[in-house]
Design a protein around this motif. Sequence first.
Motif, PDB file in Angstrom:
ATOM      1  N   GLU A  93       0.848  -1.189   0.000  1.00  0.00           N
ATOM      2  CA  GLU A  93       0.000   0.000   0.000  1.00  0.00           C
ATOM      3  C   GLU A  93       0.886   1.242   0.000  1.00  0.00           C
ATOM      4  O   GLU A  93       1.813   1.367   0.790  1.00  0.00           O
ATOM      5  CB  GLU A  93      -0.934   0.019   1.209  1.00  0.00           C
ATOM      6  CG  GLU A  93      -1.852   1.218   1.212  1.00  0.00           C
ATOM      7  CD  GLU A  93      -3.209   0.938   1.846  1.00  0.00           C
ATOM      8  OE1 GLU A  93      -3.811   1.893   2.356  1.00  0.00           O
ATOM      9  OE2 GLU A  93      -3.659  -0.227   1.836  1.00  0.00           O
ATOM     10  N   HIS A  94       0.554   2.176  -0.903  1.00  0.00           N
ATOM     11  CA  HIS A  94       1.298   3.418  -1.026  1.00  0.00           C
ATOM     12  C   HIS A  94       0.475   4.538  -0.390  1.00  0.00           C
ATOM     13  O   HIS A  94      -0.746   4.584  -0.518  1.00  0.00           O
ATOM     14  CB  HIS A  94       1.570   3.749  -2.495  1.00  0.00           C
ATOM     15  CG  HIS A  94       2.454   2.760  -3.188  1.00  0.00           C
ATOM     16  ND1 HIS A  94       3.520   3.132  -3.973  1.00  0.00           N
ATOM     17  CD2 HIS A  94       2.429   1.399  -3.223  1.00  0.00           C
ATOM     18  CE1 HIS A  94       4.117   2.065  -4.459  1.00  0.00           C
ATOM     19  NE2 HIS A  94       3.462   0.993  -4.016  1.00  0.00           N
ATOM     20  N   LYS A  95       1.162   5.459   0.256  1.00  0.00           N
ATOM     21  CA  LYS A  95       0.488   6.567   0.938  1.00  0.00           C
ATOM     22  C   LYS A  95       0.157   7.668  -0.060  1.00  0.00           C
ATOM     23  O   LYS A  95       1.008   8.083  -0.848  1.00  0.00           O
ATOM     24  CB  LYS A  95       1.379   7.117   2.051  1.00  0.00           C
ATOM     25  CG  LYS A  95       0.731   8.214   2.885  1.00  0.00           C
ATOM     26  CD  LYS A  95       1.668   8.679   3.990  1.00  0.00           C
ATOM     27  CE  LYS A  95       1.021   9.768   4.840  1.00  0.00           C
ATOM     28  NZ  LYS A  95       1.945  10.239   5.912  1.00  0.00           N
ATOM     29  N   LEU A  96      -1.089   8.133  -0.034  1.00  0.00           N
ATOM     30  CA  LEU A  96      -1.486   9.260  -0.863  1.00  0.00           C
ATOM     31  C   LEU A  96      -1.001  10.545  -0.194  1.00  0.00           C
ATOM     32  O   LEU A  96      -1.462  10.906   0.886  1.00  0.00           O
ATOM     33  CB  LEU A  96      -3.005   9.285  -1.043  1.00  0.00           C
ATOM     34  CG  LEU A  96      -3.559  10.416  -1.904  1.00  0.00           C
ATOM     35  CD1 LEU A  96      -3.075  10.310  -3.348  1.00  0.00           C
ATOM     36  CD2 LEU A  96      -5.094  10.404  -1.857  1.00  0.00           C
ATOM     37  N   ILE A  97      -0.067  11.241  -0.842  1.00  0.00           N
ATOM     38  CA  ILE A  97       0.557  12.429  -0.265  1.00  0.00           C
ATOM     39  C   ILE A  97      -0.229  13.688  -0.600  1.00  0.00           C
ATOM     40  O   ILE A  97      -0.431  14.567   0.240  1.00  0.00           O
ATOM     41  CB  ILE A  97       2.011  12.566  -0.766  1.00  0.00           C
ATOM     42  CG1 ILE A  97       2.830  11.365  -0.321  1.00  0.00           C
ATOM     43  CG2 ILE A  97       2.642  13.857  -0.240  1.00  0.00           C
ATOM     44  CD1 ILE A  97       2.878  11.152   1.159  1.00  0.00           C
ATOM     45  N   THR A  98      -0.662  13.800  -1.851  1.00  0.00           N
ATOM     46  CA  THR A  98      -1.405  14.975  -2.275  1.00  0.00           C
ATOM     47  C   THR A  98      -2.321  14.609  -3.426  1.00  0.00           C
ATOM     48  O   THR A  98      -2.017  13.692  -4.199  1.00  0.00           O
ATOM     49  CB  THR A  98      -0.456  16.117  -2.683  1.00  0.00           C
ATOM     50  OG1 THR A  98      -1.216  17.287  -2.992  1.00  0.00           O
ATOM     51  CG2 THR A  98       0.371  15.752  -3.903  1.00  0.00           C
ATOM     52  N   GLN A  99      -3.441  15.337  -3.539  1.00  0.00           N
ATOM     53  CA  GLN A  99      -4.393  15.067  -4.608  1.00  0.00           C
ATOM     54  C   GLN A  99      -5.234  16.304  -4.878  1.00  0.00           C
ATOM     55  O   GLN A  99      -5.668  17.002  -3.959  1.00  0.00           O
ATOM     56  CB  GLN A  99      -5.336  13.907  -4.242  1.00  0.00           C
ATOM     57  CG  GLN A  99      -6.378  13.621  -5.314  1.00  0.00           C
ATOM     58  CD  GLN A  99      -7.530  12.760  -4.832  1.00  0.00           C
ATOM     59  OE1 GLN A  99      -7.583  12.404  -3.663  1.00  0.00           O
ATOM     60  NE2 GLN A  99      -8.455  12.441  -5.716  1.00  0.00           N
ATOM     61  N   ASP A 100      -5.437  16.620  -6.151  1.00  0.00           N
ATOM     62  CA  ASP A 100      -6.493  17.530  -6.567  1.00  0.00           C
ATOM     63  C   ASP A 100      -7.181  16.885  -7.761  1.00  0.00           C
ATOM     64  O   ASP A 100      -7.015  15.681  -7.992  1.00  0.00           O
ATOM     65  CB  ASP A 100      -5.959  18.933  -6.865  1.00  0.00           C
ATOM     66  CG  ASP A 100      -4.890  18.959  -7.964  1.00  0.00           C
ATOM     67  OD1 ASP A 100      -4.949  18.112  -8.881  1.00  0.00           O
ATOM     68  OD2 ASP A 100      -4.015  19.835  -7.926  1.00  0.00           O
ATOM     69  N   GLU A 101      -7.970  17.622  -8.515  1.00  0.00           N
ATOM     70  CA  GLU A 101      -8.733  17.012  -9.594  1.00  0.00           C
ATOM     71  C   GLU A 101      -7.858  16.463 -10.714  1.00  0.00           C
ATOM     72  O   GLU A 101      -8.260  15.521 -11.411  1.00  0.00           O
ATOM     73  CB  GLU A 101      -9.709  18.034 -10.185  1.00  0.00           C
ATOM     74  CG  GLU A 101     -10.860  18.391  -9.258  1.00  0.00           C
ATOM     75  CD  GLU A 101     -11.847  19.320  -9.927  1.00  0.00           C
ATOM     76  OE1 GLU A 101     -11.541  19.828 -11.032  1.00  0.00           O
ATOM     77  OE2 GLU A 101     -12.927  19.539  -9.352  1.00  0.00           O
ATOM     78  N   LEU A 102      -6.663  17.047 -10.882  1.00  0.00           N
ATOM     79  CA  LEU A 102      -5.841  16.718 -12.049  1.00  0.00           C
ATOM     80  C   LEU A 102      -4.543  15.998 -11.719  1.00  0.00           C
ATOM     81  O   LEU A 102      -3.887  15.499 -12.637  1.00  0.00           O
ATOM     82  CB  LEU A 102      -5.503  18.004 -12.823  1.00  0.00           C
ATOM     83  CG  LEU A 102      -6.679  18.850 -13.297  1.00  0.00           C
ATOM     84  CD1 LEU A 102      -6.177  20.089 -14.029  1.00  0.00           C
ATOM     85  CD2 LEU A 102      -7.614  18.046 -14.184  1.00  0.00           C
ATOM     86  N   ARG A 103      -4.179  15.918 -10.442  1.00  0.00           N
ATOM     87  CA  ARG A 103      -2.852  15.395 -10.101  1.00  0.00           C
ATOM     88  C   ARG A 103      -2.876  14.752  -8.728  1.00  0.00           C
ATOM     89  O   ARG A 103      -3.570  15.213  -7.824  1.00  0.00           O
ATOM     90  CB  ARG A 103      -1.835  16.536 -10.107  1.00  0.00           C
ATOM     91  CG  ARG A 103      -0.374  16.152  -9.907  1.00  0.00           C
ATOM     92  CD  ARG A 103       0.487  17.390 -10.130  1.00  0.00           C
ATOM     93  NE  ARG A 103       1.905  17.102 -10.065  1.00  0.00           N
ATOM     94  CZ  ARG A 103       2.665  17.272  -8.991  1.00  0.00           C
ATOM     95  NH1 ARG A 103       2.126  17.732  -7.860  1.00  0.00           N
ATOM     96  NH2 ARG A 103       3.952  16.996  -9.028  1.00  0.00           N
ATOM     97  N   CYS A 104      -2.105  13.665  -8.587  1.00  0.00           N
ATOM     98  CA  CYS A 104      -1.947  13.040  -7.278  1.00  0.00           C
ATOM     99  C   CYS A 104      -0.555  12.436  -7.166  1.00  0.00           C
ATOM    100  O   CYS A 104       0.078  12.101  -8.175  1.00  0.00           O
ATOM    101  CB  CYS A 104      -3.029  11.992  -7.012  1.00  0.00           C
ATOM    102  SG  CYS A 104      -2.983  10.569  -8.114  1.00  0.00           S
ATOM    103  N   ILE A 105      -0.105  12.302  -5.925  1.00  0.00           N
ATOM    104  CA  ILE A 105       1.217  11.741  -5.659  1.00  0.00           C
ATOM    105  C   ILE A 105       1.089  10.649  -4.606  1.00  0.00           C
ATOM    106  O   ILE A 105       0.503  10.873  -3.538  1.00  0.00           O
ATOM    107  CB  ILE A 105       2.197  12.819  -5.156  1.00  0.00           C
ATOM    108  CG1 ILE A 105       2.334  13.941  -6.180  1.00  0.00           C
ATOM    109  CG2 ILE A 105       3.567  12.199  -4.861  1.00  0.00           C
ATOM    110  CD1 ILE A 105       3.210  15.084  -5.706  1.00  0.00           C
TER     111      ILE A 105
END
Length: 299
Positions: free
Chosen positions: A82-94
């Motif tokens: 499982e990878h941690k979701l660091i950042t997200q908006d409508e167009l991009r995620c890390i």
Amino acid sequence: MSKLVTLENANLSVQISRNGAELHSVYHKQHQQEYLWQGDKEVWGRHAPVLFPIVGQVEDGFYEVDDVKYKLPQHGFARDMEHKLITQDELRCIFELKFDHSTMEKYPYKFVFRTIYEIKGSKLSITYQVDNMDMEDIYFSVGAHPGFNTNFIPNTSFEDYVIEFSEKEPFERLLLDNGLRSGAIEHDALKGEHILPLTFETFKDDALIFDHFKSEYLDIYAKHYEDRRLRIGFKDWPLLGIWTPYQKRADFVCIEPWYGVADLRDENHDFKEKYANQVLHKEETFSATFTVEIIDNED
């Protein structure tokens, strides 16, 4: 909490799972069409696994670093964590995966591995980043393994499609022997052409693996309908795998940009000498991007 993260704009809806930071869907709204293989455990149960810290197999299931043996399964461990979701908006995620006790037992280096997804228009960009958090050089391979549907034009199937490379060149194919490189090379594998018709027989001896090529992208399209294409961009990636499960006769093909490749049969197990492995110095960052774009000349 949902395991799936969604990116969306006027053209695309893209879904990624926290499990393995794996791409699960590339849906084009105007076409009302899914372009990513949706998985079938009877055929191939994955969609687009992320390959790290190895690509392919290590011989006998183990490798050595400074005379210490470590075991790793095919394509490494990142695809099953499982990878941690660091950042997200409508167009991009890390997404981020950090070393821990469990990874150190299999891979003796301290790292941060990020997978970055971003959409713009009808194009999806996927970037892999590796940070060296160790006190010494670290060694690794990284790669992508997305499967793409070969029925995105109505009333078509796998053998109705071709792959067209951006350059006409003498492709060198590295041949496999039960998942390892045999050491043999097929020179000019496409016989001077830059178009590869998709046939199941092409894959009877496993994946096509191309090395030392100039092409920066390829297009997948139906032979009788060239206006709609799926373009995979892989500028600066040194190796490319193309695969479908030969005996399953399924409607998908994997296009796999790689920094790394399977072991050579009967080679030593020294990870620092592994062909195409990357070396990253202390406090440095590795970054590589490939793209998936849906092109429709009728739009």
